[in-house]
Design a protein around this motif. Structure first.
Motif, PDB file in Angstrom:
ATOM      1  N   GLY A   1     -23.830 -64.954   8.363  1.00 13.27           N
ATOM      2  CA  GLY A   1     -24.029 -65.920   7.287  1.00 13.27           C
ATOM      3  C   GLY A   1     -22.986 -65.753   6.188  1.00 13.27           C
ATOM      4  N   ILE A   2     -22.685 -64.504   5.850  1.00 15.38           N
ATOM      5  CA  ILE A   2     -21.678 -64.227   4.822  1.00 15.38           C
ATOM      6  C   ILE A   2     -20.320 -64.764   5.259  1.00 15.38           C
ATOM      7  CG2 ILE A   2     -20.378 -62.373   3.694  1.00 15.38           C
ATOM      8  CD1 ILE A   2     -22.977 -60.713   3.760  1.00 15.38           C
ATOM      9  N   LYS A   3     -19.990 -64.502   6.530  1.00 13.88           N
ATOM     10  CA  LYS A   3     -18.681 -64.949   7.016  1.00 13.88           C
ATOM     11  C   LYS A   3     -18.594 -66.474   6.998  1.00 13.88           C
ATOM     12  CE  LYS A   3     -16.695 -61.078   9.231  1.00 13.88           C
ATOM     13  NZ  LYS A   3     -17.724 -60.075   9.558  1.00 13.88           N
ATOM     14  N   ILE A   4     -19.711 -67.118   7.378  1.00 17.04           N
ATOM     15  CA  ILE A   4     -19.701 -68.586   7.392  1.00 17.04           C
ATOM     16  C   ILE A   4     -19.553 -69.128   5.969  1.00 17.04           C
ATOM     17  CG2 ILE A   4     -21.141 -70.632   7.830  1.00 17.04           C
ATOM     18  CD1 ILE A   4     -22.227 -69.069  10.301  1.00 17.04           C
ATOM     19  N   ALA A   5     -20.291 -68.548   5.028  1.00 18.76           N
ATOM     20  CA  ALA A   5     -20.222 -69.046   3.651  1.00 18.76           C
ATOM     21  C   ALA A   5     -18.827 -68.852   3.065  1.00 18.76           C
ATOM     22  CB  ALA A   5     -21.265 -68.327   2.788  1.00 18.76           C
ATOM     23  N   VAL A   6     -18.244 -67.669   3.281  1.00 16.73           N
ATOM     24  CA  VAL A   6     -16.898 -67.410   2.760  1.00 16.73           C
ATOM     25  C   VAL A   6     -15.881 -68.358   3.399  1.00 16.73           C
ATOM     26  CG1 VAL A   6     -15.031 -65.714   2.643  1.00 16.73           C
ATOM     27  CG2 VAL A   6     -17.358 -65.007   2.136  1.00 16.73           C
ATOM     28  N   SER A   7     -15.976 -68.530   4.728  1.00 12.61           N
ATOM     29  CA  SER A   7     -15.025 -69.420   5.407  1.00 12.61           C
ATOM     30  C   SER A   7     -15.187 -70.851   4.921  1.00 12.61           C
ATOM     31  CB  SER A   7     -15.218 -69.412   6.915  1.00 12.61           C
ATOM     32  OG  SER A   7     -15.346 -68.121   7.381  1.00 12.61           O
ATOM     33  N   ALA A   8     -16.438 -71.280   4.743  1.00  8.35           N
ATOM     34  CA  ALA A   8     -16.675 -72.659   4.297  1.00  8.35           C
ATOM     35  C   ALA A   8     -15.970 -72.900   2.969  1.00  8.35           C
ATOM     36  CB  ALA A   8     -18.173 -72.922   4.148  1.00  8.35           C
ATOM     37  N   MET A   9     -16.035 -71.900   2.106  1.00  6.63           N
ATOM     38  CA  MET A   9     -15.385 -72.053   0.810  1.00  6.63           C
ATOM     39  C   MET A   9     -13.865 -72.156   0.955  1.00  6.63           C
ATOM     40  SD  MET A   9     -15.345 -69.512  -2.417  1.00  6.63           S
ATOM     41  CE  MET A   9     -13.869 -69.546  -3.435  1.00  6.63           C
ATOM     42  N   ILE A  10     -13.288 -71.328   1.816  1.00  6.12           N
ATOM     43  CA  ILE A  10     -11.833 -71.368   1.996  1.00  6.12           C
ATOM     44  C   ILE A  10     -11.419 -72.708   2.605  1.00  6.12           C
ATOM     45  CG2 ILE A  10      -9.860 -70.244   3.091  1.00  6.12           C
ATOM     46  CD1 ILE A  10     -11.455 -67.626   3.011  1.00  6.12           C
ATOM     47  N   VAL A  11     -12.209 -73.179   3.582  1.00  5.31           N
ATOM     48  CA  VAL A  11     -11.908 -74.480   4.195  1.00  5.31           C
ATOM     49  C   VAL A  11     -11.923 -75.567   3.115  1.00  5.31           C
ATOM     50  CG1 VAL A  11     -12.731 -76.250   5.807  1.00  5.31           C
ATOM     51  CG2 VAL A  11     -12.760 -73.842   6.479  1.00  5.31           C
ATOM     52  N   TRP A  12     -12.944 -75.525   2.256  1.00  4.71           N
ATOM     53  CA  TRP A  12     -13.052 -76.527   1.204  1.00  4.71           C
ATOM     54  C   TRP A  12     -11.844 -76.475   0.269  1.00  4.71           C
ATOM     55  CZ3 TRP A  12     -13.860 -75.819  -4.211  1.00  4.71           C
ATOM     56  CH2 TRP A  12     -14.056 -77.023  -4.913  1.00  4.71           C
ATOM     57  N   GLN A  13     -11.427 -75.261  -0.101  1.00  2.85           N
ATOM     58  CA  GLN A  13     -10.336 -75.163  -1.072  1.00  2.85           C
ATOM     59  C   GLN A  13      -8.972 -75.527  -0.508  1.00  2.85           C
ATOM     60  OE1 GLN A  13     -10.358 -71.526  -3.599  1.00  2.85           O
ATOM     61  NE2 GLN A  13     -10.748 -73.088  -5.150  1.00  2.85           N
ATOM     62  N   TRP A  14      -8.767 -75.319   0.795  1.00  6.06           N
ATOM     63  CA  TRP A  14      -7.404 -75.430   1.307  1.00  6.06           C
ATOM     64  C   TRP A  14      -7.128 -76.611   2.224  1.00  6.06           C
ATOM     65  CZ3 TRP A  14      -3.498 -73.080  -0.907  1.00  6.06           C
ATOM     66  CH2 TRP A  14      -3.809 -72.021  -1.760  1.00  6.06           C
TER      67      TRP A  14
END
Lengths: 311, 273
Positions: A172-185
């Motif tokens: 879950g942590i990995k998904i949340a962190v990745s989702a944020m990076i995807v959103w920003q970049w």
């Protein structure tokens, strides 16, 4: 041509004011103009760099005397399971965020390139996540992934699906962190790809049309090869950024990296080692290993993407 | 392209745009409601009337205005110094010849490959030695000139300033610094605008280095204050999101005003690189 004579003309006496005869002092204005960067770099860049390299071979708690320990920090690094875990986390996060980011960005860019109206507005909307601070974005993503009232869980409940304790479990942590990076970049990369697409000469597309190539064929035999330098740029930038991931997990799940230390990236581990455990020598060794990894990955990307284009 | 496909295209592009903007909308929803309202299921999707209450809580819990002032001082002075030092150096590299020019430029390029974290520990030690820990100087001075800006502006100066213009200014009695002021600066306005916004945004959002070097809780930048607010009051989401919103507003204004220039500048770097 290039100018040499911006210094005030010399009084007659020396016969020829040519370049050869000029003393190095006559260039003082140029050196003065360049000096701020080099002075700052020497004090805040070069000296710390040398110092880090030295530190990696020492044991030091930041206060007491430094003790030379040879390769001990590095041999400890090789056996340190937390270091390898942090490396694994970093790489998994990098893949989980970069692959979707670049794939969606390319799709959006191709679509945006064929859209005729509102390009400017789309571009601005897509770019905005990229200027948002990492801290604010991380707080936001922690909120929507939160267990009790996060939007993601509300959505799952509305669909009758089981909810998750996203930030309380490793994946879950990995998904949340990745989702944020995807959103920003994603938006940033979309705009870079769009600029690349617009630089492709239209004659090539016309020729392909005459030859009867369909849209898919055109994409794979013209668009993608022409875009290769731009793709290389985005992959390298994503690699450099991805290997330095720190703020996202630090704000979302804290310095420990959360459940099973799933959000503990290498830079976060470096930060903890230096500024929380005050183990500066070992932190130096971690810093150097991060640097070497960035170099290694940049070189691999370079070879893979450049190598194919020269075939 | 036929009409149906055109509409589908815009629907997809709009959905993507809304996803990009959604966090701002949702932040606003959270910032105008109580945390209890957000806890509800189904969640509330409309703006509430708690905004001023939430703002008051933020101001009670963290030195928001002084953090904002600190951030503004750091971002503005960094930007001004970067524009001045970088343009001066870039102009010199672009238009003049002098001994050691090549070597100096190679050094400049090489420094761009060094990741920031590599030198953080000794940098921190340097700050201790200078007595700058906890001071805003620690954020501004090391960032006052950078290789990226010099490299980027140099390309611009090379292409946009004709040597004849410099000669003419020299004949009119301008010395080196006169030419820089009267010829180089005015002609580089778009490039300086991009570098300025880029530096300002980067400085405003910086977190890693301020987190390390600003040790005094009364003397923080916005990002560090925001993360400490989140850490100590993470359960009061409305309040934390209000803080996040307030911290973003100046930046959003700067971006919206200069968006075109900024995006153009950002893409140019990538396409040439």
């Amino acid at each position: 041509m290039t100018l040499t004579a911006t210094a005030p003309p010399r009084s007659a006496g020396t016969a020829e004011p040519g370049r050869r005869r000029k003393s190095i002092w006559s260039y003082w204005r140029f050196y003065l103009a360049l000096s701020p960067f080099y002075i700052l770099f020497a004090v805040f860049g070069l000296y710390p760099l040398g110092s880090t390299i030295l530190l990696a071979f020492q044991k030091w708690d930041g206060l007491g005397p430094r003790q030379f320990v040879g390769l001990q920090n590095f041999s400890f690094l090789l056996e340190d399971s937390t270091f390898w875990l942090s490396l694994w986390n970093t790489l998994v996060l990098f893949v989980m965020s970069t692959v979707p980011t670049l794939a969606i960005a390319l799709t959006l860019a191709v679509m945006l390139n064929s859209a005729i109206r509102f390009k400017g507005i789309y571009r601005i909307a897509y770019f905005i996540p990229n200027i948002t601070s990492l801290v604010a974005a991380a707080i936001f993503f922690a909120a929507i992934f939160s267990t009790n009232f996060g939007l993601i869980n509300s959505g799952l409940r509305a669909l009758g699906l089981p909810t998750e304790d996203w930030l309380g479990q490793p994946w879950g942590i990995k998904i949340a962190v990745s989702a944020m990076i995807v959103w920003q970049w994603t938006g940033y990369n979309t705009i870079i790809y769009l600029a690349g697409l617009q630089a492709i000469p239209t004659e090539q597309y016309e020729a392909a049309k005459v030859d009867g190539a369909g849209p898919l064929r055109t994409f794979f035999s013209i668009t993608l090869p022409q875009l290769r330098p731009v793709v290389l740029f985005t992959v390298i930038m994503s690699t450099i950024g991805g290997l330095q991931t720190f703020t996202e997990p630090q704000v979302m799940v804290g310095e420990t990296g959360g459940a099973d230390q799933s959000g503990l990236t290498t830079v976060l581990y470096f930060y903890n080692t230096a500024f929380r455990a005050n183990d500066y020598g070992y932190a130096g060794a971690i810093a150097i290993s991060i640097f070497l990894l960035v170099l290694l990955f940049t070189a691999i990307n370079w070879r893979l993407l450049r190598g194919r284009s020269s075939e | 392209m036929n009409r149906g496909r055109g509409i589908l295209l815009h629907v997809a592009l709009t959905v993507a745009g809304l996803l990009c903007l959604f966090p701002f909308f949702w932040t606003l929803v959270m910032a105008t409601n109580t945390t209890a309202d957000i806890y509800r299921y189904p969640p509330k999707f409309t703006f509430g009337s708690q905004f001023d209450d939430n703002i008051r809580h933020v101001l009670e819990n963290v030195a928001f205005f002084s953090s904002m002032a600190n951030t503004a001082v750091v971002a503005i002075s960094t930007t001004v110094l970067v524009l001045f030092f970088d343009s001066l150096a870039a102009f010199t590299f672009a238009k003049f010849r002098f001994p050691g020019r090549q070597a100096l430029f190679v050094i400049l390029l090489a420094t761009m490959l060094l990741p920031a974290q590599l030198s953080v520990v000794p940098q921190f030690q340097t700050m201790i030695a200078f007595g700058w820990v906890g001071s805003l100087k620690a954020l501004v001075i090391p960032a006052a000139a950078n290789a990226f800006g010099i490299f980027w502006l140099r390309q611009y100066f090379q292409n946009s300033i004709h040597d004849e213009l410099i000669e003419a200014a020299t004949l009119d009695g301008c010395g080196f610094f006169g030419v820089y002021r009267h010829v180089a600066l005015p002609s580089a306005r778009p490039a300086l605008a991009f570098l300025g916004i880029f530096t300002f945004v980067g400085s405003w959002n910086d977190y890693f280095w301020p987190l390390i070097v600003l040790t005094n809780p009364d003397h923080l930048t916005l990002q560090v204050a925001l993360s400490s607010l989140n850490r100590s009051h993470g359960v009061d989401y409305s309040m934390v999101m209000t803080g996040a919103l307030l911290a973003m507003i100046p930046l959003i204004i700067v971006f919206v005003v200069f968006a075109r220039q900024f995006i153009k500048g950002a893409t140019e770097g990538a396409i040439r690189g």
